[in-house]
Enzyme design. Structure first.
Site, PDB file in Angstrom:
ATOM      1  N   TYR A  70     -15.097  17.740 -16.341  1.00  0.00           N
ATOM      2  CA  TYR A  70     -15.618  16.360 -16.363  1.00  0.00           C
ATOM      3  C   TYR A  70     -16.666  16.192 -15.254  1.00  0.00           C
ATOM      4  CZ  TYR A  70     -15.740  11.364 -15.453  1.00  0.00           C
ATOM      5  OH  TYR A  70     -16.164  10.080 -15.218  1.00  0.00           O
ATOM      6  N   LYS A  75      -6.877   7.073 -19.838  1.00  0.00           N
ATOM      7  CA  LYS A  75      -7.063   7.573 -21.190  1.00  0.00           C
ATOM      8  C   LYS A  75      -5.758   7.470 -22.002  1.00  0.00           C
ATOM      9  CE  LYS A  75     -11.205   8.518 -19.678  1.00  0.00           C
ATOM     10  NZ  LYS A  75     -11.306   8.430 -18.285  1.00  0.00           N
ATOM     11  N   ARG A  86       0.848  -1.207   0.000  1.00  0.00           N
ATOM     12  CA  ARG A  86       0.000   0.000   0.000  1.00  0.00           C
ATOM     13  C   ARG A  86       0.873   1.242   0.000  1.00  0.00           C
ATOM     14  NH1 ARG A  86      -1.611   2.163   4.669  1.00  0.00           N
ATOM     15  NH2 ARG A  86      -2.248   0.231   5.659  1.00  0.00           N
ATOM     16  N   ASP A 111      -5.935  19.727 -15.409  1.00  0.00           N
ATOM     17  CA  ASP A 111      -6.199  18.352 -15.854  1.00  0.00           C
ATOM     18  C   ASP A 111      -5.731  18.262 -17.312  1.00  0.00           C
ATOM     19  OD1 ASP A 111      -7.294  16.016 -16.912  1.00  0.00           O
ATOM     20  OD2 ASP A 111      -9.051  16.085 -15.605  1.00  0.00           O
TER      21      ASP A 111
HETATM   22  C1  LIG Z   1     -10.810  14.894 -18.323  1.00  0.00           C
HETATM   23  C2  LIG Z   1     -11.047  13.805 -17.326  1.00  0.00           C
HETATM   24  N1  LIG Z   1     -10.503  13.903 -16.094  1.00  0.00           N
HETATM   25  C3  LIG Z   1     -10.690  12.953 -15.163  1.00  0.00           C
HETATM   26  C4  LIG Z   1     -11.460  11.831 -15.402  1.00  0.00           C
HETATM   27  C5  LIG Z   1     -11.655  10.800 -14.341  1.00  0.00           C
HETATM   28  O1  LIG Z   1     -10.813   9.712 -14.579  1.00  0.00           O
HETATM   29  P1  LIG Z   1     -11.106   8.190 -14.145  1.00  0.00           P
HETATM   30  O2  LIG Z   1     -12.291   7.733 -14.956  1.00  0.00           O
HETATM   31  O3  LIG Z   1      -9.826   7.485 -14.471  1.00  0.00           O
HETATM   32  O4  LIG Z   1     -11.412   8.195 -12.692  1.00  0.00           O
HETATM   33  C6  LIG Z   1     -12.018  11.673 -16.682  1.00  0.00           C
HETATM   34  C7  LIG Z   1     -12.832  10.482 -16.979  1.00  0.00           C
HETATM   35  O5  LIG Z   1     -13.447  10.357 -18.010  1.00  0.00           O
HETATM   36  C8  LIG Z   1     -11.822  12.687 -17.656  1.00  0.00           C
HETATM   37  O6  LIG Z   1     -12.353  12.596 -18.885  1.00  0.00           O
END
Ligand SMILES: Cc1ncc(COP(=O)(O)O)c(C=O)c1O
Length: 379
Positions: A98, A195, A46, A170
């Site tokens: 998001y 992604k 962990r 992000d």
């Molecule tokens: C731009 C963006 N940030 C964060 C996230 C969250 O990521 P996760 O699905 O890996 O938790 C997503 C998910 O689609 C996203 O498109």
């Protein structure tokens, strides 16, 4: 070294025990101590393990940060960043962020006395006006999911610095191959590694990349205390995916541009949201701060009925949530990824019922165009 070289080699040195060119998956929960108080750098998985350390080194290098920590999902990574705030603190967030971030902040984190304002961060005036005496963080997603709004990172970084706030970006949609938020003034970068970083749609993960040792210490404390650090197998998969990030992103970018042009000329499409098109309202900012435009495109086919027709008739594109994989995914934000966003917010930020989002993969682009064309003709 260049980006592609770093992506392949940093954190990925041959295994010191055997010489294996690919580090083994350390599928173990605990590490035997040599004697009381003496170990080989690891005690319990962990807290840390070699596959996580390796991936964290790669990601920190590619984003130009001094440290990185990887988590079980993008949301776990983002959650850890908001936990740098204290009760009473205020954060400004891109309004078209998001949907999961809206849910996390407005339904969960507010219970711990945090305050959030959702603002169109593509306008520096809006950001400036949203600043309060207790503003400690500005959280920007650029381009936004799925409305493709672009925020001028350097301009917001100036506002953020003037008010002693932390700028978080992000960088999921473009990846460090196409955009470097830290070089533009951000202190923290977050990713859904699910992604583009992984790129093969076979693992879920998130990353936080930091520039200040004090933030890094707190995020590492959170990672090992709350226990959402990424597991060995998933770290291995993301590390493997990152090795081809440069070549994948080049192809994603080329395919994205071609599909955007095709959609813009299509009689069944009302409008296309892609910062690479000169018609996009933030095209100039995108040209200035990005090294390409990527492969995320949203387009409007007027209403839900038409969107359903397209989505139900694609054959090569797959109707699915998520993005950033080698295969083309197509989705309907209003009822899928952004269903948890209140309808009035969806309307305000432009997530209409006719909006379709496409994550263009790296297949032969002629095949994708043929597929989209036959589906669009079903409208
Ligand atoms: C731009 C963006 N940030 C964060 C996230 C969250 O990521 P996760 O699905 O890996 O938790 C997503 C998910 O689609 C996203 O498109």
């Amino acid at each position: 070294m260049g980006f592609a070289t770093d992506a392949i080699h940093v954190g990925q040195e041959p295994d010191p025990a055997t010489g294996a060119i690919v580090a083994p998956i350390y599928q173990t929960s605990t590490y035997v101590q040599e004697e009381l108080g003496k170990n080989k750098g690891y005690d319990y998985a962990r807290t840390a393990h070699p596959n996580r350390r390796a991936l964290e080194r790669t990601v920190a290098k590619l984003e130009g940060g001094s440290a990185a920590y990887v988590f079980t999902s993008g949301m776990a990574a983002i959650d850890s960043v908001f936990r740098l705030l204290r009760p009473g603190d205020h954060a400004i967030i891109s309004e078209a962020v998001y949907g999961g971030v809206i849910r996390l902040t407005t339904q969960l984190l507010v219970q711990w006395g945090l305050e959030f304002s959702f603002v169109d961060t593509s306008s520096t005036g809006h950001v400036e006006r949203a600043i309060k005496p207790n503003t400690k963080m500005i959280y920007v997603e650029t381009p936004t999911n799925p409305t493709m709004c672009v925020t001028d990172i350097a301009a917001v970084a100036k506002i953020s610095a003037a008010h002693n706030a932390t700028l978080v970006v992000d960088n999921t949609f473009l990846s460090p191959y196409l955009q470097s938020p830290i070089a533009l003034g951000a202190q923290i970068v977050v990713h859904s590694m699910t992604k583009y970083l992984n790129g093969h749609s076979d693992a879920v993960g998130g990353a936080v990349i930091l520039t200040r040792p004090s933030d890094a210490e707190k995020i590492y404390f959170l990672q090992r205390s709350a226990g959402a650090g990424l597991a060995p197998m998933d770290c291995f998969l993301v590390s493997r995916g990152i090795k081809t990030l440069a070549v994948r992103m080049k192809q994603h970018d080329a395919n994205g541009r071609a599909i955007a042009r095709f959609l813009e000329d299509h009689p069944c499409v009302r409008h296309v949201l892609y910062p690479g098109l000169p018609s996009h309202p933030h095209h100039n900012v995108a040209v200035r701060q990005q090294r390409g435009f990527g492969a995320m495109i949203s387009f409007d086919v007027v209403n839900l009925e038409s969107a359903r027709n397209v989505l139900n008739h694609v054959r090569l594109c797959s109707l699915a949530e998520s993005l950033g994989g080698v295969e083309t995914l197509i989705s309907h934000p209003a009822t899928m990824t952004h269903a948890s966003v209140p309808p009035e917010v969806r309307e305000r930020i432009g997530i209409t019922d006719g909006l379709i989002r496409i994550s263009v993969g790296i297949e032969d682009v002629e095949d994708l165009i043929e597929d989209l064309d036959q589906a669009l003709r079903k409208i």
